[in-house]
Motif scaffolding. Structure first.
Motif, PDB file in Angstrom:
ATOM      1  N   ASN A  33       0.853  -1.184   0.000  1.00 40.58           N
ATOM      2  CA  ASN A  33       0.000   0.000   0.000  1.00 40.58           C
ATOM      3  C   ASN A  33       0.890   1.235   0.000  1.00 40.58           C
ATOM      4  O   ASN A  33       1.708   1.409   0.915  1.00 40.58           O
ATOM      5  N   CYS A  91       0.397   4.727   0.626  1.00 41.48           N
ATOM      6  CA  CYS A  91      -0.682   5.531   1.191  1.00 41.48           C
ATOM      7  C   CYS A  91      -0.154   6.874   1.676  1.00 41.48           C
ATOM      8  O   CYS A  91       0.864   6.940   2.379  1.00 41.48           O
ATOM      9  N   LEU A 128      -6.742   3.517  -2.684  1.00 41.35           N
ATOM     10  CA  LEU A 128      -6.845   3.543  -1.224  1.00 41.35           C
ATOM     11  C   LEU A 128      -7.637   4.766  -0.794  1.00 41.35           C
ATOM     12  O   LEU A 128      -7.479   5.855  -1.353  1.00 41.35           O
ATOM     13  N   CYS A 152      -6.456   4.094   4.712  1.00 40.27           N
ATOM     14  CA  CYS A 152      -5.670   3.293   3.753  1.00 40.27           C
ATOM     15  C   CYS A 152      -6.376   1.998   3.389  1.00 40.27           C
ATOM     16  O   CYS A 152      -5.731   0.991   3.076  1.00 40.27           O
ATOM     17  N   ASN A 153      -7.695   2.021   3.447  1.00 40.25           N
ATOM     18  CA  ASN A 153      -8.492   0.856   3.062  1.00 40.25           C
ATOM     19  C   ASN A 153      -8.726   0.853   1.558  1.00 40.25           C
ATOM     20  O   ASN A 153      -8.692   1.900   0.897  1.00 40.25           O
ATOM     21  N   TRP A 168     -10.204   0.832  -2.088  1.00 37.21           N
ATOM     22  CA  TRP A 168     -11.310   1.384  -2.874  1.00 37.21           C
ATOM     23  C   TRP A 168     -11.242   0.646  -4.193  1.00 37.21           C
ATOM     24  O   TRP A 168     -10.330   0.833  -4.984  1.00 37.21           O
TER      25      TRP A 168
END
Length: 218
Positions: free
Chosen positions: A122, A124, A165, A169-170, A172
């Motif tokens: 990630n 982010c 994200l 930071c989930n 999408w």
């Protein structure tokens, strides 16, 4: 159920994540404003921090969906042969491209490194004011690699976009699989640079006591 209907359903299932979802889905719609071509990268000891473009990306939030802040991307590295994404890629950098002209606007938005060869990470942002993608609006991005100068000739690198994200930071979700350009490391040449103490242009007169005339320091 007609046999043609059954075949159509099977094709849709087998196609998996490469199928573009309809407007009823609130997955981000992915497109590439500019196709970055596959290319050869040459080490440049004189400019070791030079960024190398891998993807020009547009993300669009479908009409009727919810506005969300954009915080970064989740990428899966793909290296072929002797390439190592952990040791041969110094940094992955994401820049905002607010007018989608293929040029970065502002400083690095998000970045980092892969945790392992062929790793997934990630990238982010920590921005306190990230851009929000409203329904019916789009955001363009540029993804760069900063390569290690010792990456071996013939090593090949690319990545797959897994998701965007958002808050925390989930993930999408995106509507289709998207791959970057493929970068191949070229042969390195001997890099020669003029030394700062090299003598300037000058007039010379022969002297038997000092016949040596210094011309260049490397």
């Amino acid at each position: 159920m007609k046999i043609t209907t059954i075949i159509a359903l099977l094709i849709g299932l087998l196609a998996g994540p490469s199928v573009v979802l309809g407007q009823s889905s609130c997955s981000l719609q992915v497109s590439l404003p500019t196709i970055v071509p596959d290319h050869t990268w040459q080490p440049d000891p004189g400019n070791p921090g030079k960024l190398n473009l891998m993807m020009h990306l547009r993300l669009c939030n479908p009409t009727g969906c919810t506005a969300k802040p954009f915080l970064g991307l989740r990428l899966q590295a793909i290296s072929l042969g002797i390439g190592n994404d952990l040791t041969h890629i110094d940094r992955v950098s994401i820049y905002l491209d607010t007018n989608c002209d293929g040029k970065p606007d502002g400083p690095e938005f998000a970045g980092g490194t892969y945790p392992a060869d062929d790793g997934t990470a990630n990238f982010c942002s920590t921005s306190a004011t990230p851009p929000v993608i409203n329904p019916g609006q789009c955001l363009c991005l540029l993804v760069y690699y900063n390569m290690d100068e010792c990456a071996p000739a013939g090593a090949t690198f690319a990545f797959r976009l897994i998701s965007a994200l958002t808050t925390g930071c989930n993930a999408w979700t995106i509507d289709s699989q998207t791959y970057s350009a493929v970068k191949t490391v070229g042969d390195c040449c001997l890099y020669i640079e003029k030394h700062p103490s090299s003598p300037p242009n000058h007039n010379w007169t022969y002297s038997a006591t000092d016949p040596v005339n210094e011309m260049l320091l490397l």
